[in-house]
Design a protein around this motif. Structure first.
Motif, mmCIF file in Angstrom:
data_model
loop_
_atom_site.group_PDB
_atom_site.id
_atom_site.type_symbol
_atom_site.label_atom_id
_atom_site.label_comp_id
_atom_site.label_asym_id
_atom_site.label_seq_id
_atom_site.Cartn_x
_atom_site.Cartn_y
_atom_site.Cartn_z
ATOM 1 N N VAL A 128 0.734 -1.235 0.097
ATOM 2 C CA VAL A 128 -0.063 0.030 -0.072
ATOM 3 C C VAL A 128 1.109 1.187 -0.174
ATOM 4 C CG1 VAL A 128 -1.668 1.251 1.444
ATOM 5 C CG2 VAL A 128 -1.967 -1.214 1.153
ATOM 6 N N GLY A 129 1.968 1.206 0.696
ATOM 7 C CA GLY A 129 2.945 2.305 0.897
ATOM 8 C C GLY A 129 3.509 2.889 -0.305
ATOM 9 N N VAL A 130 3.694 1.800 -1.390
ATOM 10 C CA VAL A 130 4.518 2.206 -2.669
ATOM 11 C C VAL A 130 3.260 2.497 -3.636
ATOM 12 C CG1 VAL A 130 6.607 1.163 -2.151
ATOM 13 C CG2 VAL A 130 4.765 -0.100 -3.266
ATOM 14 N N SER A 131 2.201 2.213 -3.347
ATOM 15 C CA SER A 131 1.125 2.466 -4.392
ATOM 16 C C SER A 131 0.090 3.439 -4.164
ATOM 17 C CB SER A 131 0.497 0.953 -4.802
ATOM 18 O OG SER A 131 -0.116 0.608 -3.539
ATOM 19 N N ALA A 132 -0.398 3.365 -2.988
ATOM 20 C CA ALA A 132 -1.675 4.178 -2.676
ATOM 21 C C ALA A 132 -1.251 5.650 -2.338
ATOM 22 C CB ALA A 132 -2.409 3.634 -1.439
ATOM 23 N N HIS A 133 -0.162 5.997 -2.377
ATOM 24 C CA HIS A 133 0.270 7.188 -2.167
ATOM 25 C C HIS A 133 0.672 8.069 -3.561
ATOM 26 C CE1 HIS A 133 0.649 7.518 1.853
ATOM 27 N NE2 HIS A 133 1.526 6.303 2.306
ATOM 28 N N GLY A 160 -0.018 4.317 6.247
ATOM 29 C CA GLY A 160 -1.256 3.913 6.243
ATOM 30 C C GLY A 160 -2.120 4.559 6.933
ATOM 31 N N THR A 161 -1.924 5.004 8.399
ATOM 32 C CA THR A 161 -2.743 5.661 9.283
ATOM 33 C C THR A 161 -3.067 7.205 8.729
ATOM 34 O OG1 THR A 161 -0.963 6.676 10.599
ATOM 35 C CG2 THR A 161 -1.830 4.582 11.355
ATOM 36 N N TYR A 162 -2.223 7.511 7.885
ATOM 37 C CA TYR A 162 -2.688 8.890 7.143
ATOM 38 C C TYR A 162 -3.767 8.677 6.260
ATOM 39 C CZ TYR A 162 -2.309 12.800 3.957
ATOM 40 O OH TYR A 162 -2.665 13.790 3.070
ATOM 41 N N LEU A 163 -3.652 7.868 5.303
ATOM 42 C CA LEU A 163 -4.634 7.231 4.279
ATOM 43 C C LEU A 163 -6.013 6.855 4.915
ATOM 44 C CD1 LEU A 163 -2.364 5.166 2.022
ATOM 45 C CD2 LEU A 163 -3.351 7.614 1.343
ATOM 46 N N LEU A 164 -5.919 6.122 6.000
ATOM 47 C CA LEU A 164 -7.248 5.555 6.664
ATOM 48 C C LEU A 164 -7.840 6.424 7.448
ATOM 49 C CD1 LEU A 164 -6.079 1.891 7.478
ATOM 50 C CD2 LEU A 164 -7.436 2.486 5.447
ATOM 51 N N ALA A 165 -7.211 7.450 7.767
ATOM 52 C CA ALA A 165 -7.689 8.468 8.706
ATOM 53 C C ALA A 165 -8.435 9.590 7.814
ATOM 54 C CB ALA A 165 -6.413 9.410 9.576
ATOM 55 N N LEU A 166 -8.288 9.343 6.591
ATOM 56 C CA LEU A 166 -8.979 10.348 5.498
ATOM 57 C C LEU A 166 -10.118 9.642 4.899
ATOM 58 C CD1 LEU A 166 -6.014 11.933 3.444
ATOM 59 C CD2 LEU A 166 -7.409 13.122 5.047
#
Length: 367
Positions: A128-133, A160-166
């Protein structure tokens, strides 16, 4: 870039990350298919080097990330190596890996050229880190995306906590605590992806990206995804996960009446109690921290603290090494994990801080 890369042929010197040019696109292929392309320190460094070189190369207009094999883009970081380092070493190797990996995550998020991630198959943790950003995130009907860290006594990291918090409502809290896998439509709903392309069209999509702009390539290949599940579960997810403690979340899930809510509660009770409480605190704090870099700094503190806590070694042993699926968490219950225990994971690291947060953490990508 080497001569083989400029000629468009995959370079073999770095066998675990293949780099090649395809017209106007630079293509990064994670190449550990037998390990589900699990990310190592060397792989993270190689990706970072490629991004730095291609950022300066006017012939590269788009970067494309894909994975070798049929099973997925990337199943996460190499947790066997982290387990060994935490159990037998002093944790410095893992901390060094995370330092470079999190910096790579931030670089991807701020990359000045379109970064197109093909999130086909399994995409978890470090994957997720190398793709979802990335600026363009493509999922398929085969996508299974998750942050399953609480099941190994760890906490969602790599931003991941940044993405999921949004994510809308409490969807991100549900995914972070439970480690649930989501498909294409649910990934779109949660903000983890942007577009759906059928898996059979991925090769054509890469070909189009080599000759067309990203906008033109997407217009030729993007379709409507098959239905997901989370939209219909928003009512109980938003109500139950809005509680201010894991204990209250579990109680609400058990009391709600929806069988899916009860199943979620039962799932949570199998996870590391410490990891659950630290994850919830991480998410709540991430909502207030602002830019990704600030959240990555927080995640680095938490990850380094997890190396010296007992549950990470035990969780990886139970799930990956011995595969007995019977971790012995310490503490073993939510009630035994104190506020002071949780707060300790967020303590400053002094000179060992990641230090990504700075005054300029914004950029725009035009495609």
């Amino acid at each position: 870039m080497t001569r083989t890369e400029r000629s468009g042929q995959p370079e073999q010197a770095g066998k675990t990350v293949l780099l090649h040019r395809a017209g106007r696109a630079g293509v990064i292929t994670l190449n550990r298919p037998k390990a589900l392309n699990a990310l190592t320190h060397a792989m993270a460094l190689r990706i970072a080097e490629a991004l730095a070189a291609w950022e300066r190369d006017p012939a590269v207009e788009t970067v494309v990330l894909t994975g070798a094999g049929e099973r997925g883009l990337c199943a996460g970081g190499d947790i066997r190596a982290i387990h060994q380092d935490a159990r037998d070493g002093d944790g410095t190797a893992s901390a060094a890996f995370w330092r470079d990996e999190y910096r790579l995550n931030a670089r991807i998020a701020r990359y000045p050229k379109p970064y197109v991630a093909l999130m086909d198959g399994i995409v978890m943790g470090g994957g997720v880190g190398v793709s979802a950003h990335g600026s363009v995130r493509i999922v398929t009907e085969r996508s299974r995306i998750a942050m399953p860290e609480t099941g190994i006594g760890f906490v969602p990291d790599v931003g991941g906590t940044y993405l999921l918090a949004l994510s809308p409502g409490e969807l991100g809290t549900h995914l972070a605590l439970s480690g649930a896998q989501v498909g294409a439509e649910d990934a779109l709903l949660c903000g983890l992806a942007d577009h759906f392309v059928p898996s059979q069209s991925l090769a054509r999509t890469v070909d189009d990206l080599s000759t067309l702009t990203v906008r033109e390539a997407l217009a030729r290949n993007v379709q409507e995804p098959p239905p997901g599940e989370l939209a219909a579960q928003r009512e109980w997810i938003d109500v139950c996960y809005a509680a201010d403690s894991v204990e209250k979340i579990v109680d609400r899930l058990l009391d709600h009446g929806d069988p899916a809510a009860k199943n979620a509660a039962e799932t949570l009770l199998t996870k590391s109690p410490t990891a659950l409480k630290v994850t919830l605190a991480s998410l709540r704090r991430a909502r207030r921290l602002g830019p990704l870099e600030h959240v990555l700094d927080q995640e680095y503190r938490v990850s380094c603290r997890a190396l010296i806590a007992p549950d990470l070694v035990e969780g990886v042993r139970a799930q990956v090494i011995d595969k007995d699926r019977a971790p012995r968490w310490s503490p073993s219950t939510l009630a035994e994990v104190t506020d002071a225990d949780v707060e300790g994971f967020f303590s400053p690291l002094g000179e060992r801080e990641l230090g990504l947060a700075g005054p300029d953490t914004t950029s725009e990508v035009a495609w």
